[in-house]
Design an enzyme around this catalytic site. Structure first.
Site, PDB file in Angstrom:
ATOM      1  N   MET A 155      56.805  -6.303 -19.255  1.00  0.00           N
ATOM      2  CA  MET A 155      56.884  -7.775 -19.065  1.00  0.00           C
ATOM      3  C   MET A 155      57.729  -8.173 -17.945  1.00  0.00           C
ATOM      4  O   MET A 155      58.566  -8.576 -18.004  1.00  0.00           O
ATOM      5  CB  MET A 155      57.743  -8.033 -20.465  1.00  0.00           C
ATOM      6  CG  MET A 155      57.682  -9.707 -20.707  1.00  0.00           C
ATOM      7  SD  MET A 155      56.218 -10.483 -20.516  1.00  0.00           S
ATOM      8  CE  MET A 155      55.467  -9.883 -21.922  1.00  0.00           C
ATOM      9  N   GLY A 156      56.916  -7.986 -16.762  1.00  0.00           N
ATOM     10  CA  GLY A 156      57.445  -8.415 -15.639  1.00  0.00           C
ATOM     11  C   GLY A 156      56.794  -9.866 -15.294  1.00  0.00           C
ATOM     12  O   GLY A 156      56.364 -10.467 -16.288  1.00  0.00           O
ATOM     13  N   ARG A 157      56.715 -10.329 -14.029  1.00  0.00           N
ATOM     14  CA  ARG A 157      56.441 -11.591 -13.603  1.00  0.00           C
ATOM     15  C   ARG A 157      54.960 -11.771 -14.370  1.00  0.00           C
ATOM     16  O   ARG A 157      54.671 -13.002 -14.851  1.00  0.00           O
ATOM     17  CB  ARG A 157      56.321 -11.946 -12.269  1.00  0.00           C
ATOM     18  CG  ARG A 157      57.750 -12.023 -11.417  1.00  0.00           C
ATOM     19  CD  ARG A 157      57.380 -12.295 -10.112  1.00  0.00           C
ATOM     20  NE  ARG A 157      58.663 -12.048  -9.099  1.00  0.00           N
ATOM     21  CZ  ARG A 157      59.361 -11.019  -8.952  1.00  0.00           C
ATOM     22  NH1 ARG A 157      58.588  -9.885  -9.218  1.00  0.00           N
ATOM     23  NH2 ARG A 157      60.513 -11.044  -8.304  1.00  0.00           N
ATOM     24  N   ILE A 158      53.974 -10.924 -14.074  1.00  0.00           N
ATOM     25  CA  ILE A 158      52.587 -11.011 -14.025  1.00  0.00           C
ATOM     26  C   ILE A 158      52.523 -10.807 -15.826  1.00  0.00           C
ATOM     27  O   ILE A 158      51.676 -11.859 -16.336  1.00  0.00           O
ATOM     28  CB  ILE A 158      51.716  -9.906 -13.568  1.00  0.00           C
ATOM     29  CG1 ILE A 158      52.000 -10.141 -12.096  1.00  0.00           C
ATOM     30  CG2 ILE A 158      50.178 -10.144 -13.897  1.00  0.00           C
ATOM     31  CD1 ILE A 158      51.431  -9.135 -11.016  1.00  0.00           C
ATOM     32  N   THR A 236      45.036  -4.105 -15.283  1.00  0.00           N
ATOM     33  CA  THR A 236      45.005  -4.748 -14.208  1.00  0.00           C
ATOM     34  C   THR A 236      46.236  -4.169 -13.170  1.00  0.00           C
ATOM     35  O   THR A 236      46.637  -4.814 -12.275  1.00  0.00           O
ATOM     36  CB  THR A 236      44.976  -6.178 -14.063  1.00  0.00           C
ATOM     37  OG1 THR A 236      46.171  -6.568 -15.056  1.00  0.00           O
ATOM     38  CG2 THR A 236      43.786  -6.791 -14.399  1.00  0.00           C
ATOM     39  N   ARG A 238      47.675  -0.368 -12.466  1.00  0.00           N
ATOM     40  CA  ARG A 238      47.376   0.681 -11.600  1.00  0.00           C
ATOM     41  C   ARG A 238      46.609   1.867 -12.540  1.00  0.00           C
ATOM     42  O   ARG A 238      47.003   1.988 -13.648  1.00  0.00           O
ATOM     43  CB  ARG A 238      48.668   1.562 -10.909  1.00  0.00           C
ATOM     44  CG  ARG A 238      49.091   0.813  -9.800  1.00  0.00           C
ATOM     45  CD  ARG A 238      48.473   0.779  -8.695  1.00  0.00           C
ATOM     46  NE  ARG A 238      49.170   0.092  -7.520  1.00  0.00           N
ATOM     47  CZ  ARG A 238      49.099  -1.240  -7.237  1.00  0.00           C
ATOM     48  NH1 ARG A 238      48.331  -1.964  -7.942  1.00  0.00           N
ATOM     49  NH2 ARG A 238      49.577  -1.827  -6.318  1.00  0.00           N
ATOM     50  N   GLU A 267      40.678   5.413  -6.205  1.00  0.00           N
ATOM     51  CA  GLU A 267      39.898   4.349  -5.838  1.00  0.00           C
ATOM     52  C   GLU A 267      39.380   4.664  -4.186  1.00  0.00           C
ATOM     53  O   GLU A 267      40.115   5.016  -3.521  1.00  0.00           O
ATOM     54  CB  GLU A 267      40.823   3.062  -5.847  1.00  0.00           C
ATOM     55  CG  GLU A 267      41.052   2.536  -7.198  1.00  0.00           C
ATOM     56  CD  GLU A 267      42.078   1.453  -7.262  1.00  0.00           C
ATOM     57  OE1 GLU A 267      42.203   0.708  -6.258  1.00  0.00           O
ATOM     58  OE2 GLU A 267      42.480   1.152  -8.538  1.00  0.00           O
ATOM     59  N   HIS A 286      39.295  -3.680  -8.068  1.00  0.00           N
ATOM     60  CA  HIS A 286      40.818  -3.896  -7.767  1.00  0.00           C
ATOM     61  C   HIS A 286      40.915  -5.409  -6.930  1.00  0.00           C
ATOM     62  O   HIS A 286      41.272  -5.544  -5.852  1.00  0.00           O
ATOM     63  CB  HIS A 286      41.332  -2.686  -6.906  1.00  0.00           C
ATOM     64  CG  HIS A 286      42.973  -2.595  -6.902  1.00  0.00           C
ATOM     65  ND1 HIS A 286      43.294  -1.654  -6.764  1.00  0.00           N
ATOM     66  CD2 HIS A 286      43.768  -3.592  -7.185  1.00  0.00           C
ATOM     67  CE1 HIS A 286      44.906  -1.967  -6.940  1.00  0.00           C
ATOM     68  NE2 HIS A 286      45.179  -3.209  -7.133  1.00  0.00           N
TER      69      HIS A 286
HETATM   70  C1  GLV Z   1      47.895  -5.182  -5.847  1.00  0.00           C
HETATM   71  O1  GLV Z   1      47.548  -4.401  -6.775  1.00  0.00           O
HETATM   72  C2  GLV Z   1      49.148  -5.150  -5.687  1.00  0.00           C
HETATM   73  O2  GLV Z   1      50.117  -4.321  -5.902  1.00  0.00           O
HETATM   74  O3  GLV Z   1      49.469  -6.230  -5.021  1.00  0.00           O
END
Ligand code: GLV
Length: 326
Positions: A155-158, A236, A238, A267, A286
């Protein structure tokens, strides 16, 4: 004398010019081909600043070649491609680009969730291949998003930005994180859960944690087996956080229903990657933060970090803060 900066890929012209006003710039010129390791090994020797991407492995052996390096500025929020400890030991600052990409990446996460739940890509392929003969009651039926339970790991910003979107879909949101986030719990109406409970109870599980030795293969065979047979896994963050082989088995055997992936253990993936053969996976190259505006802002933020470090200021987004707190 101007400080020397090496940029490992073509970035927007205005950003190169901005760096060029204060620095002597060298840049890898081939578009969309990562700089060869050998070139980077040469360029790093004399550089005062390095502007790099997540495609470059900035490991100890590379860092140890640098004679003058003061800053490694990564144009990404994640910095698992950099050996931060090795940089810190040599007094080299490491910076990243948090904040500017939060909403764009949350948008993509939600797009992937919706596309996977409602089989959007499979449905388009169905049309393209001329298979559509009639409207049919159970044709390409998927999972409901509205009112479902979403489990967010990290639970960070994203994570918060995804939770905010989920509320518009009346979803119940569970989260798991190293520390409780009491303020976010209030603001976004979140419920804290241990990992097992989250996996068991969620209809959608979003992986949103940084990639560290602790989160490597956090989701493997055991974790996937705890999930509902109708559940969807979205990653989304890693690739290495999810064990890809275990995920392939789980998707093939119906242990879980589907997956949406923007990131992979290695990747770019090869055209014969086993996951590409499964219909119940939506896969993207990505592109989480890939809006024109956000990618441009990321380049600007990375340039600002770099220039701040080279002019003896503390960069706004310094990762190894211990360098200034010494
Ligand atoms: C993309 O994956 C980032 O870490 O900015």
């Amino acid at each position: 004398m101007k400080p020397k900066v090496y940029i490992t890929r073509r970035i927007p012209k205005e950003v190169v010019e901005k760096i060029g006003q204060l620095c002597e710039v060298r840049m890898w010129g081939e578009e969309d081909v990562p700089v060869p390791r050998q070139v980077l090994e040469e360029e790093i020797i004399e550089a005062d600043g390095l502007f790099c991407l997540l495609t470059e492995s900035i490991d100890e052996s590379l860092i140890s070649r640098a004679k003058n390096l003061k800053v490694i500025s990564n144009m990404a929020v994640g910095y698992n491609n950099i050996d931060v400890d090795a940089a810190t030991r040599r007094g080299i600052m490491v910076t990243n680009t948090p904040g500017v990409l939060t909403e764009t990446t949350a948008d993509l996460t939600f797009a992937l969730l919706m596309a996977t739940a409602r089989r959007i890509v499979e449905s388009t392929d169905y049309l393209r291949s001329g298979k559509w003969k009639t409207w049919s009651p159970m044709l390409l039926t998927g999972q409901d998003v509205y009112g479902a339970t979403l489990g967010i790991i990290g639970m960070g910003r994203i994570g918060e930005a995804v939770a905010k979107r989920a509320k518009g879909f009346d979803m119940k949101v569970l989260y798991h994180n190293r520390n409780r986030k009491l303020e976010a719990e209030q603001t976004f109406d979140l419920e804290y859960a241990d990992l097992q409970t989250l996996l068991k109870e969620s209809d959608f599980v979003c992986v949103m944690t940084p990639y560290t030795p602790e989160t490597r293969n956090l989701i493997g065979e055991k974790e996937l087996s705890l999930m509902k047979k109708t559940a969807v896994l979205i990653n989304t963050a890693r690739g290495g956080i999810v064990n890809e082989q275990a995920l392939y088995e789980a998707l093939k055997n119906g242990t879980i229903w589907a997956a949406g992936l923007d990131v992979f253990e290695e990747e770019p993936i090869k055209p014969d990657h086993p996951l590409l053969k499964l219909p119940n996976v939506v896969m993207l190259p990505h592109i989480g933060s890939a809006s024109i505006k956000t990618r441009t802002r990321m380049a600007e933020v990375a340039a600002t970090n770099l220039l701040q470090a080279l002019s003896n200021q503390t960069p706004e987004h310094l990762v190894n803060r211990e360098l200034v707190n010494r």
